[in-house]
Design an enzyme around this catalytic site. Structure first.
Site, PDB file in Angstrom:
ATOM      1  N   LYS A  68       8.263  26.450  46.490  1.00  0.00           N
ATOM      2  CA  LYS A  68       9.652  26.520  46.970  1.00  0.00           C
ATOM      3  C   LYS A  68       9.683  27.034  48.412  1.00  0.00           C
ATOM      4  CE  LYS A  68      12.107  30.320  45.932  1.00  0.00           C
ATOM      5  NZ  LYS A  68      12.688  31.092  47.047  1.00  0.00           N
ATOM      6  N   ASN A  69       8.907  28.081  48.694  1.00  0.00           N
ATOM      7  CA  ASN A  69       9.000  28.723  50.008  1.00  0.00           C
ATOM      8  C   ASN A  69       8.255  27.976  51.106  1.00  0.00           C
ATOM      9  OD1 ASN A  69      10.653  30.574  48.870  1.00  0.00           O
ATOM     10  ND2 ASN A  69       9.163  32.238  48.809  1.00  0.00           N
ATOM     11  N   ARG A 112      20.148  32.312  51.131  1.00  0.00           N
ATOM     12  CA  ARG A 112      19.913  32.902  52.443  1.00  0.00           C
ATOM     13  C   ARG A 112      18.947  32.062  53.274  1.00  0.00           C
ATOM     14  NH1 ARG A 112      20.707  37.364  53.032  1.00  0.00           N
ATOM     15  NH2 ARG A 112      19.161  37.607  54.664  1.00  0.00           N
ATOM     16  N   CYS A 149      22.310  40.595  49.602  1.00  0.00           N
ATOM     17  CA  CYS A 149      21.336  40.054  48.643  1.00  0.00           C
ATOM     18  C   CYS A 149      20.908  41.221  47.749  1.00  0.00           C
ATOM     19  CB  CYS A 149      20.149  39.498  49.434  1.00  0.00           C
ATOM     20  SG  CYS A 149      18.677  39.298  48.442  1.00  0.00           S
ATOM     21  N   ARG A 202      18.499  42.544  54.235  1.00  0.00           N
ATOM     22  CA  ARG A 202      17.886  41.321  54.766  1.00  0.00           C
ATOM     23  C   ARG A 202      18.577  40.792  56.025  1.00  0.00           C
ATOM     24  NH1 ARG A 202      16.172  37.551  49.918  1.00  0.00           N
ATOM     25  NH2 ARG A 202      14.674  36.795  51.439  1.00  0.00           N
ATOM     26  N   PRO A 203      18.524  41.589  57.084  1.00  0.00           N
ATOM     27  CA  PRO A 203      19.153  41.159  58.348  1.00  0.00           C
ATOM     28  C   PRO A 203      18.418  39.968  58.965  1.00  0.00           C
ATOM     29  CG  PRO A 203      17.833  43.123  58.676  1.00  0.00           C
ATOM     30  CD  PRO A 203      17.831  42.861  57.196  1.00  0.00           C
ATOM     31  N   ILE A 204      19.031  39.364  59.979  1.00  0.00           N
ATOM     32  CA  ILE A 204      18.369  38.259  60.696  1.00  0.00           C
ATOM     33  C   ILE A 204      18.304  38.589  62.190  1.00  0.00           C
ATOM     34  CG2 ILE A 204      18.977  36.434  59.036  1.00  0.00           C
ATOM     35  CD1 ILE A 204      21.309  35.708  60.990  1.00  0.00           C
ATOM     36  N   ASP A 205      18.333  39.880  62.510  1.00  0.00           N
ATOM     37  CA  ASP A 205      18.337  40.288  63.925  1.00  0.00           C
ATOM     38  C   ASP A 205      17.104  39.788  64.682  1.00  0.00           C
ATOM     39  OD1 ASP A 205      17.112  42.170  62.069  1.00  0.00           O
ATOM     40  OD2 ASP A 205      16.625  43.368  63.825  1.00  0.00           O
ATOM     41  N   LEU A 206      15.959  39.743  64.001  1.00  0.00           N
ATOM     42  CA  LEU A 206      14.735  39.315  64.698  1.00  0.00           C
ATOM     43  C   LEU A 206      14.810  37.822  65.054  1.00  0.00           C
ATOM     44  CD1 LEU A 206      12.103  41.246  62.542  1.00  0.00           C
ATOM     45  CD2 LEU A 206      13.129  41.944  64.722  1.00  0.00           C
ATOM     46  N   ASP A 246       6.564  39.267  46.326  1.00  0.00           N
ATOM     47  CA  ASP A 246       7.151  38.363  45.322  1.00  0.00           C
ATOM     48  C   ASP A 246       6.413  38.420  43.988  1.00  0.00           C
ATOM     49  OD1 ASP A 246       8.091  35.722  47.661  1.00  0.00           O
ATOM     50  OD2 ASP A 246       8.918  37.696  47.230  1.00  0.00           O
ATOM     51  N   LEU A 261       8.236  46.167  51.578  1.00  0.00           N
ATOM     52  CA  LEU A 261       8.966  45.181  52.379  1.00  0.00           C
ATOM     53  C   LEU A 261      10.470  45.255  52.221  1.00  0.00           C
ATOM     54  CD1 LEU A 261       6.009  43.964  52.461  1.00  0.00           C
ATOM     55  CD2 LEU A 261       7.138  41.825  52.922  1.00  0.00           C
ATOM     56  N   ARG A 286      16.512  29.169  40.338  1.00  0.00           N
ATOM     57  CA  ARG A 286      16.424  28.965  41.785  1.00  0.00           C
ATOM     58  C   ARG A 286      14.994  28.686  42.230  1.00  0.00           C
ATOM     59  NH1 ARG A 286      19.461  33.266  45.376  1.00  0.00           N
ATOM     60  NH2 ARG A 286      18.327  31.939  46.813  1.00  0.00           N
TER      61      ARG A 286
HETATM   62  C1  EPZ Z   1      10.627  35.259  52.711  1.00  0.00           C
HETATM   63  O1  EPZ Z   1      11.903  35.838  52.882  1.00  0.00           O
HETATM   64  C2  EPZ Z   1      10.606  34.678  51.299  1.00  0.00           C
HETATM   65  N1  EPZ Z   1      11.647  33.656  51.183  1.00  0.00           N
HETATM   66  C3  EPZ Z   1      10.849  35.797  50.286  1.00  0.00           C
HETATM   67  O2  EPZ Z   1      10.726  35.210  48.990  1.00  0.00           O
HETATM   68  C4  EPZ Z   1       9.765  36.855  50.450  1.00  0.00           C
HETATM   69  O3  EPZ Z   1      10.008  37.918  49.560  1.00  0.00           O
HETATM   70  C5  EPZ Z   1       9.760  37.364  51.894  1.00  0.00           C
HETATM   71  O4  EPZ Z   1       9.605  36.257  52.812  1.00  0.00           O
HETATM   72  C6  EPZ Z   1       8.626  38.358  52.157  1.00  0.00           C
HETATM   73  O5  EPZ Z   1       7.400  37.751  51.860  1.00  0.00           O
HETATM   74  C7  EPZ Z   1      11.411  32.433  51.696  1.00  0.00           C
HETATM   75  O6  EPZ Z   1      10.358  32.151  52.247  1.00  0.00           O
HETATM   76  C8  EPZ Z   1      12.508  31.420  51.541  1.00  0.00           C
HETATM   77  P1  EPZ Z   1      11.214  38.385  55.809  1.00  0.00           P
HETATM   78  P2  EPZ Z   1      12.397  36.292  54.362  1.00  0.00           P
HETATM   79  O7  EPZ Z   1      12.071  37.913  56.946  1.00  0.00           O
HETATM   80  O8  EPZ Z   1      11.793  35.420  55.380  1.00  0.00           O
HETATM   81  C9  EPZ Z   1      13.033  42.431  57.465  1.00  0.00           C
HETATM   82  C10 EPZ Z   1      11.401  34.695  46.801  1.00  0.00           C
HETATM   83  O9  EPZ Z   1      11.405  35.441  45.824  1.00  0.00           O
HETATM   84  N2  EPZ Z   1      13.689  41.595  58.488  1.00  0.00           N
HETATM   85  O10 EPZ Z   1       9.749  38.137  55.872  1.00  0.00           O
HETATM   86  O11 EPZ Z   1      13.876  36.416  54.315  1.00  0.00           O
HETATM   87  C11 EPZ Z   1      13.586  42.159  56.064  1.00  0.00           C
HETATM   88  O12 EPZ Z   1      14.744  42.926  55.832  1.00  0.00           O
HETATM   89  C12 EPZ Z   1      11.897  35.210  48.133  1.00  0.00           C
HETATM   90  O13 EPZ Z   1      10.966  33.509  46.803  1.00  0.00           O
HETATM   91  C13 EPZ Z   1      14.435  42.221  59.482  1.00  0.00           C
HETATM   92  O14 EPZ Z   1      14.559  43.446  59.515  1.00  0.00           O
HETATM   93  O15 EPZ Z   1      11.763  37.735  54.457  1.00  0.00           O
HETATM   94  C14 EPZ Z   1      12.427  42.574  55.174  1.00  0.00           C
HETATM   95  O16 EPZ Z   1      12.466  43.985  55.003  1.00  0.00           O
HETATM   96  C15 EPZ Z   1      12.550  36.576  48.000  1.00  0.00           C
HETATM   97  N3  EPZ Z   1      15.041  41.453  60.421  1.00  0.00           N
HETATM   98  C16 EPZ Z   1      11.194  42.208  55.997  1.00  0.00           C
HETATM   99  O17 EPZ Z   1      11.654  42.057  57.358  1.00  0.00           O
HETATM  100  C17 EPZ Z   1      14.935  40.081  60.425  1.00  0.00           C
HETATM  101  O18 EPZ Z   1      15.502  39.426  61.326  1.00  0.00           O
HETATM  102  C18 EPZ Z   1      10.522  40.902  55.577  1.00  0.00           C
HETATM  103  O19 EPZ Z   1      11.538  39.916  55.550  1.00  0.00           O
HETATM  104  C19 EPZ Z   1      14.177  39.466  59.405  1.00  0.00           C
HETATM  105  C20 EPZ Z   1      13.552  40.237  58.457  1.00  0.00           C
END
Ligand code: EPZ
Length: 420
Positions: free
Chosen positions: A22-23, A92, A116, A121-125, A307, A329, A399
């Site tokens: 899926k991912n 998301r 969530c 789960r911000p998207i600031d980065l 995960d 995480l 999902r």
């Molecule tokens: C991906 O989510 C996966 N989803 C998640 O799988 C997985 O748990 C996660 O990576 C970590 O491995 C998909 O690939 C669709 P991140 P993602 O951005 O990309 C922080 C599942 O069960 N962060 O790597 O959203 C964030 O809050 C799902 O299949 C910021 O602070 O995760 C987290 O603490 C759940 N700012 C950490 O980074 C940002 O702009 C890692 O998040 C982005 C992230």
């Protein structure tokens, strides 16, 4: 709403085919926005999140077909660049269209994903990196409004934290940018590696694939032609079924899997006393004499995957001794603890650390799924619990797990899907 009803304590046996990831599928579907010709993708899992992203692309004017695990997407005649809240709020990962839409059209609006269960789960980065590439980003009435009328420009991006979809978004944005983009502290997940490999096959020069330092040379808005490709196997689905075998002390063979993507998961299972026979695309797990306790800290790939945290917590309830799991995480990824406690698990929480004492006899009861991976942990616990367990709100499960109850039924599990 559907719920799952399981009768526990039945050993499993046989082979289990692993579906496409899926991912990996989600960024690859978003990537089709960079293509001038229709894109054909095989081995796509038939799960709700995939259908949601396809619905979003259709909403933007793409032509999509999805049958028998094969997808064809034609984005040549897109009519819109606004990803609306009604779709984004259900998934998301819709944020993955931000980079491709912006780099191709020079403007787009994507709804902020909203909250969530497992964390803020911000998207600031994602947004900071796109601004570094020349975009103007504003937040208006819950939408990210992104503008880059002259296209994006390659830049040196340094991620403060490793972000999987953030890395994918910037790789896709960089693919059509003017000049070279470097990403320092890039995610190294296999799903990100496949995105890079497919883009390279489409003519994009990318250096450092699989490392934390990527260099992407953009086409200055020239669209790509993509050859057909297959999605890699789902390492988290595979890990979940390995835990199903482990918790029921069964011998199971997973087929169509990539063992190299599961190194840390296999290492932890072997630390707990299980043995895994590794083939080229198969893994056979054998029971442990005694399940040993373990210490787990979740990390970005290639560390132990967050995960798989909930699934291992269920397994640790059957280990002889005290295990600890630290979730590094996400700030709220222990929603499954209280449900496991309802089944009889002995788990104590202190901040981001869970301490699990076993082995405990679990007894079936009603439990409620809260997020995708927590749901699978409840299924695992129900497989070993005495008596009947009803798992409610399994839309979370649908999902990300394809035909879970059918796959478990073929292994001999007593599981069925019923209506509330
Ligand atoms: C991906 O989510 C996966 N989803 C998640 O799988 C997985 O748990 C996660 O990576 C970590 O491995 C998909 O690939 C669709 P991140 P993602 O951005 O990309 C922080 C599942 O069960 N962060 O790597 O959203 C964030 O809050 C799902 O299949 C910021 O602070 O995760 C987290 O603490 C759940 N700012 C950490 O980074 C940002 O702009 C890692 O998040 C982005 C992230």
């Amino acid at each position: 709403m559907d719920y799952l009803q399981l009768q526990g304590q039945t050993p499993l046996h046989g082979n289990i085919p692993i579906s496409g990831a899926k991912n990996a599928s989600l960024p690859l579907i978003a990537m089709t926005l960079l293509s001038k010709t229709p894109v054909h993708i095989g081995n796509v899992p038939e799960v709700v999140d995939i259908k949601t992203l396809l619905k979003l692309l259709q909403h933007l004017g793409a032509a999509c077909s999805f049958e028998d695990h094969r997808i064809t997407i034609d984005t040549c005649c897109l009519t819109d660049t606004k990803a609306t809240y009604d779709i984004v709020k259900t998934m998301r990962a819709s944020i993955l269209v931000l980079g491709p839409l912006l780099t191709r059209f020079g403007h787009c609006e994507v709804s902020l994903p909203g909250g969530c269960a497992i964390g803020q789960r911000p998207i600031d980065l994602h947004l900071k990196a796109l601004e570094k590439m020349g975009a103007t980003i504003t937040i208006k009435s819950g939408y990210v409004v992104a503008e880059a009328p002259d296209g994006l420009v390659g830049a040196a991006i340094v991620f403060d934290k490793i972000t999987v979809t953030g890395t994918a978004n910037i790789i896709m944005a960089a693919a059509l940018a003017r000049g070279t983009t470097t990403i320092t502290n890039a995610a190294r997940e296999p799903e990100v590696v496949q995105l890079c490999n497919v883009l390279r096959q489409s003519g994009i020069v990318i250096e450092g694939v699989g490392s934390a330092y990527l260099s992407i040379h953009g086409t200055d808005r020239a669209l790509l032609e993509m050859v057909p490709f297959h999605v890699i196997p789902d390492r988290i689905e595979a890990g979940t079924y390995l835990c199903a075998a482990a918790i029921t002390n069964s011998t199971l063979t997973l087929t169509g899997v990539c063992p190299a993507h599961l190194e840390t998961v296999i290492a932890k299972l072997e630390e707990m006393g299980f043995y895994c026979d590794i083939g080229e695309r198969t893994i056979t797990i054998h029971p442990a004499e005694t399940i040993k306790p373990v210490t787990i800290t979740t990390q970005e790939y290639p560390g132990f995957p967050t995960d798989m945290q909930a699934q291992f917590m269920a397994l640790c309830t059957q280990a002889s001794g005290t295990s600890t799991i630290e979730e590094r995480l996400f700030e709220n990824r222990f929603m499954h603890v209280s449900e496991l406690q309802r089944l009889g698990a002995d788990i104590k929480l202190s901040g981001h650390i869970a301490t699990i004492t076993g082995p405990t006899k679990l007894s079936g009861t009603d439990v409620m799924a809260t997020d995708l991976r927590a749901s699978s942990a409840l299924v695992l616990a129900a497989l070993v619990a005495e008596g009947e367990t009803d798992i409610h709100r399994i839309y979370h499960l649908d999902r990300g797990y394809e035909k879970l109850e059918e796959k478990l039924q073929t292994l001999g599990a007593h599981i069925k899907r019923l209506k509330e």
